[in-house]
Write a protein that holds these residues in place. Structure first.
Motif, PDB file in Angstrom:
ATOM      1  N   GLU A  40       0.838  -1.210   0.000  1.00 52.35           N
ATOM      2  CA  GLU A  40       0.000   0.000   0.000  1.00 52.35           C
ATOM      3  C   GLU A  40       0.870   1.256   0.000  1.00 52.35           C
ATOM      4  O   GLU A  40       0.637   2.186  -0.782  1.00 52.35           O
ATOM      5  N   ALA A  41       1.865   1.273   0.888  1.00 49.96           N
ATOM      6  CA  ALA A  41       2.723   2.458   1.012  1.00 49.96           C
ATOM      7  C   ALA A  41       3.482   2.728  -0.279  1.00 49.96           C
ATOM      8  O   ALA A  41       3.602   3.889  -0.715  1.00 49.96           O
ATOM      9  N   ARG A  42       3.988   1.669  -0.910  1.00 46.05           N
ATOM     10  CA  ARG A  42       4.733   1.855  -2.162  1.00 46.05           C
ATOM     11  C   ARG A  42       3.831   2.387  -3.271  1.00 46.05           C
ATOM     12  O   ARG A  42       4.242   3.239  -4.064  1.00 46.05           O
ATOM     13  N   LEU A  43       2.611   1.879  -3.316  1.00 48.94           N
ATOM     14  CA  LEU A  43       1.699   2.310  -4.372  1.00 48.94           C
ATOM     15  C   LEU A  43       1.307   3.777  -4.186  1.00 48.94           C
ATOM     16  O   LEU A  43       1.269   4.554  -5.148  1.00 48.94           O
ATOM     17  N   VAL A  44       1.033   4.185  -2.960  1.00 46.77           N
ATOM     18  CA  VAL A  44       0.691   5.584  -2.700  1.00 46.77           C
ATOM     19  C   VAL A  44       1.886   6.484  -3.016  1.00 46.77           C
ATOM     20  O   VAL A  44       1.743   7.548  -3.643  1.00 46.77           O
ATOM     21  N   ALA A  45       3.085   6.057  -2.603  1.00 46.13           N
ATOM     22  CA  ALA A  45       4.286   6.856  -2.863  1.00 46.13           C
ATOM     23  C   ALA A  45       4.538   7.010  -4.359  1.00 46.13           C
ATOM     24  O   ALA A  45       5.008   8.061  -4.812  1.00 46.13           O
ATOM     25  N   GLU A  46       4.216   5.979  -5.133  1.00 49.34           N
ATOM     26  CA  GLU A  46       4.403   6.031  -6.589  1.00 49.34           C
ATOM     27  C   GLU A  46       3.606   7.178  -7.206  1.00 49.34           C
ATOM     28  O   GLU A  46       4.013   7.761  -8.216  1.00 49.34           O
ATOM     29  N   PHE A  47       2.486   7.525  -6.582  1.00 45.23           N
ATOM     30  CA  PHE A  47       1.646   8.607  -7.095  1.00 45.23           C
ATOM     31  C   PHE A  47       1.837   9.899  -6.299  1.00 45.23           C
ATOM     32  O   PHE A  47       1.005  10.807  -6.351  1.00 45.23           O
ATOM     33  N   GLY A  48       2.951   9.969  -5.561  1.00 43.28           N
ATOM     34  CA  GLY A  48       3.324  11.206  -4.891  1.00 43.28           C
ATOM     35  C   GLY A  48       2.627  11.455  -3.569  1.00 43.28           C
ATOM     36  O   GLY A  48       2.726  12.564  -3.026  1.00 43.28           O
ATOM     37  N   GLY A  49       1.962  10.463  -3.029  1.00 38.25           N
ATOM     38  CA  GLY A  49       1.256  10.643  -1.769  1.00 38.25           C
ATOM     39  C   GLY A  49       2.004  10.073  -0.586  1.00 38.25           C
ATOM     40  O   GLY A  49       3.115   9.544  -0.711  1.00 38.25           O
ATOM     41  N   GLU A  50       1.391  10.188   0.586  1.00 39.09           N
ATOM     42  CA  GLU A  50       1.947   9.632   1.823  1.00 39.09           C
ATOM     43  C   GLU A  50       0.919   8.698   2.435  1.00 39.09           C
ATOM     44  O   GLU A  50      -0.289   8.941   2.369  1.00 39.09           O
ATOM     45  N   TRP A  51       1.418   7.644   3.042  1.00 40.43           N
ATOM     46  CA  TRP A  51       0.558   6.610   3.620  1.00 40.43           C
ATOM     47  C   TRP A  51       1.044   6.326   5.038  1.00 40.43           C
ATOM     48  O   TRP A  51       2.140   5.828   5.238  1.00 40.43           O
ATOM     49  N   SER A  52       0.227   6.677   6.013  1.00 41.68           N
ATOM     50  CA  SER A  52       0.638   6.551   7.404  1.00 41.68           C
ATOM     51  C   SER A  52       0.365   5.149   7.949  1.00 41.68           C
ATOM     52  O   SER A  52      -0.435   4.387   7.392  1.00 41.68           O
ATOM     53  N   HIS A  53       1.010   4.844   9.050  1.00 38.78           N
ATOM     54  CA  HIS A  53       0.770   3.561   9.722  1.00 38.78           C
ATOM     55  C   HIS A  53      -0.685   3.472  10.179  1.00 38.78           C
ATOM     56  O   HIS A  53      -1.309   2.398  10.096  1.00 38.78           O
ATOM     57  N   ALA A  54      -1.236   4.585  10.630  1.00 38.09           N
ATOM     58  CA  ALA A  54      -2.635   4.593  11.066  1.00 38.09           C
ATOM     59  C   ALA A  54      -3.577   4.279   9.905  1.00 38.09           C
ATOM     60  O   ALA A  54      -4.571   3.547  10.068  1.00 38.09           O
ATOM     61  N   GLN A  55      -3.289   4.828   8.738  1.00 27.26           N
ATOM     62  CA  GLN A  55      -4.118   4.517   7.561  1.00 27.26           C
ATOM     63  C   GLN A  55      -4.019   3.039   7.195  1.00 27.26           C
ATOM     64  O   GLN A  55      -5.014   2.400   6.827  1.00 27.26           O
ATOM     65  N   ALA A  56      -2.822   2.492   7.301  1.00 19.26           N
ATOM     66  CA  ALA A  56      -2.637   1.070   7.002  1.00 19.26           C
ATOM     67  C   ALA A  56      -3.405   0.203   8.000  1.00 19.26           C
ATOM     68  O   ALA A  56      -4.067  -0.762   7.613  1.00 19.26           O
ATOM     69  N   LEU A  57      -3.326   0.545   9.274  1.00 19.33           N
ATOM     70  CA  LEU A  57      -4.040  -0.227  10.296  1.00 19.33           C
ATOM     71  C   LEU A  57      -5.545  -0.193  10.062  1.00 19.33           C
ATOM     72  O   LEU A  57      -6.244  -1.186  10.308  1.00 19.33           O
ATOM     73  N   ALA A  58      -6.041   0.936   9.576  1.00 18.31           N
ATOM     74  CA  ALA A  58      -7.482   1.071   9.353  1.00 18.31           C
ATOM     75  C   ALA A  58      -7.982   0.128   8.257  1.00 18.31           C
ATOM     76  O   ALA A  58      -9.181  -0.170   8.203  1.00 18.31           O
ATOM     77  N   LEU A  59      -7.086  -0.342   7.397  1.00 18.14           N
ATOM     78  CA  LEU A  59      -7.492  -1.237   6.310  1.00 18.14           C
ATOM     79  C   LEU A  59      -7.398  -2.710   6.679  1.00 18.14           C
ATOM     80  O   LEU A  59      -7.876  -3.558   5.928  1.00 18.14           O
ATOM     81  N   VAL A  60      -6.788  -3.028   7.820  1.00 16.78           N
ATOM     82  CA  VAL A  60      -6.589  -4.431   8.195  1.00 16.78           C
ATOM     83  C   VAL A  60      -7.938  -5.142   8.290  1.00 16.78           C
ATOM     84  O   VAL A  60      -8.843  -4.699   8.990  1.00 16.78           O
ATOM     85  N   GLY A  61      -8.066  -6.228   7.548  1.00 18.01           N
ATOM     86  CA  GLY A  61      -9.277  -7.040   7.593  1.00 18.01           C
ATOM     87  C   GLY A  61     -10.378  -6.616   6.655  1.00 18.01           C
ATOM     88  O   GLY A  61     -11.382  -7.323   6.526  1.00 18.01           O
ATOM     89  N   ASN A  62     -10.220  -5.494   5.975  1.00 17.08           N
ATOM     90  CA  ASN A  62     -11.270  -5.002   5.088  1.00 17.08           C
ATOM     91  C   ASN A  62     -11.241  -5.721   3.739  1.00 17.08           C
ATOM     92  O   ASN A  62     -10.229  -6.280   3.317  1.00 17.08           O
ATOM     93  N   ALA A  63     -12.366  -5.664   3.057  1.00 21.09           N
ATOM     94  CA  ALA A  63     -12.449  -6.198   1.703  1.00 21.09           C
ATOM     95  C   ALA A  63     -11.525  -5.402   0.784  1.00 21.09           C
ATOM     96  O   ALA A  63     -11.321  -4.195   0.964  1.00 21.09           O
ATOM     97  N   LEU A  64     -10.972  -6.070  -0.221  1.00 20.43           N
ATOM     98  CA  LEU A  64     -10.024  -5.413  -1.124  1.00 20.43           C
ATOM     99  C   LEU A  64     -10.626  -4.236  -1.898  1.00 20.43           C
ATOM    100  O   LEU A  64      -9.933  -3.229  -2.105  1.00 20.43           O
TER     101      LEU A  64
END
Length: 239
Positions: A40-64
């Motif tokens: 997730e972090a690499r994909l967001v960075a590829e488009f010039g964005g930032e991806w926090s640990h909190a954002q990553a945690l919020a996606l744990v267990g969610n549908a793709l």
């Protein structure tokens, strides 16, 4: 890659109330969450964005599809299917390099196998990743699998576990949902399991999950025995 053993299942003990166990995969059976988060972090960075640990945690267990939507909001200018495919490809590569089974998971699977209690996999990952993970197991522990691409609504909706119950019902006569254990590590996953009517068991891993009267909690699968699962199925939980 290990060869799966297809030895006949031994006779099922008569005293257990458990009719089956439905397992989540990512974070419950094995620790793939670092792979997902890094992808997730690499994909967001590829488009010039930032991806926090909190954002990553919020996606744990969610549908793709939900994860793809979150990444689009973070600036990833790709279609949903492209995002899912990119993430899955990275996680597949990670699993091919190394598998970290969650503590106690293989031991519990072996105990259930020895007791002839059927297990099913209920994951929001799609078929290619689920198939690869199951190929890594030393035996064919799972009678069937439900993957994210098999349901219209993923976790936290009950649909994945309801489909799992349908598949289990084809194997177990007179199936009672409360006599089925669902093992999960995330908030969306445990909510999905509980909403389906099965006995939901939380083994919290990387993302915090609040307590609820709708599910049970254990600290780890390590040392967890069938008798303890049987007691949970007997006790039930409040609605």
């Amino acid at each position: 890659m290990p060869t799966q053993n297809c030895d006949p299942m031994p006779a099922r003990p008569l005293r257990t109330k458990i009719q089956g166990v439905l397992w989540d995969m990512d974070g419950t059976l094995l620790d793939t969450e670092p792979y997902w988060m890094a992808a997730e972090a690499r994909l967001v960075a590829e488009f010039g964005g930032e991806w926090s640990h909190a954002q990553a945690l919020a996606l744990v267990g969610n549908a793709l599809p939900d994860a793809a939507a979150a990444l689009q909001r973070a600036g990833v200018a790709l279609q949903e299917r492209e995002i899912i495919d990119r993430l899955t490809a990275e996680v597949l590569a990670g699993v091919r390099r190394h598998v970290d089974w969650r503590p106690g998971a293989l031991e519990l699977l072996e105990a259930l196998h020895a007791a002839s209690i059927p297990c099913g996999l209920v994951t929001m990952s799609e078929e290619p990743l689920a198939a690869l993970v199951l190929e890594q197991l030393p035996k064919k522990y799972f009678a069937f699998r439900v993957t994210g691409d098999m349901v219209a609504r993923g976790k936290p909706h009950p649909d994945p576990y309801l489909l799992g119950l349908d598949k289990l019902g084809a194997l177990v006569p007179d199936l009672e949902p409360a006599r089925v254990i669902g093992i999960e590590d995330s908030a969306p996953g445990i909510a999905s399991a509980a909403a389906s009517g099965i006995t939901a068991l939380l083994v919290e891993h990387i993302a915090p999950v609040p307590d609820s009267d709708s599910w049970h909690r254990v600290e780890s699968l390590a040392g967890l025995e069938i008798d303890a699962l049987d007691a949970l199925a007997s006790t039930g939980v409040s609605a």
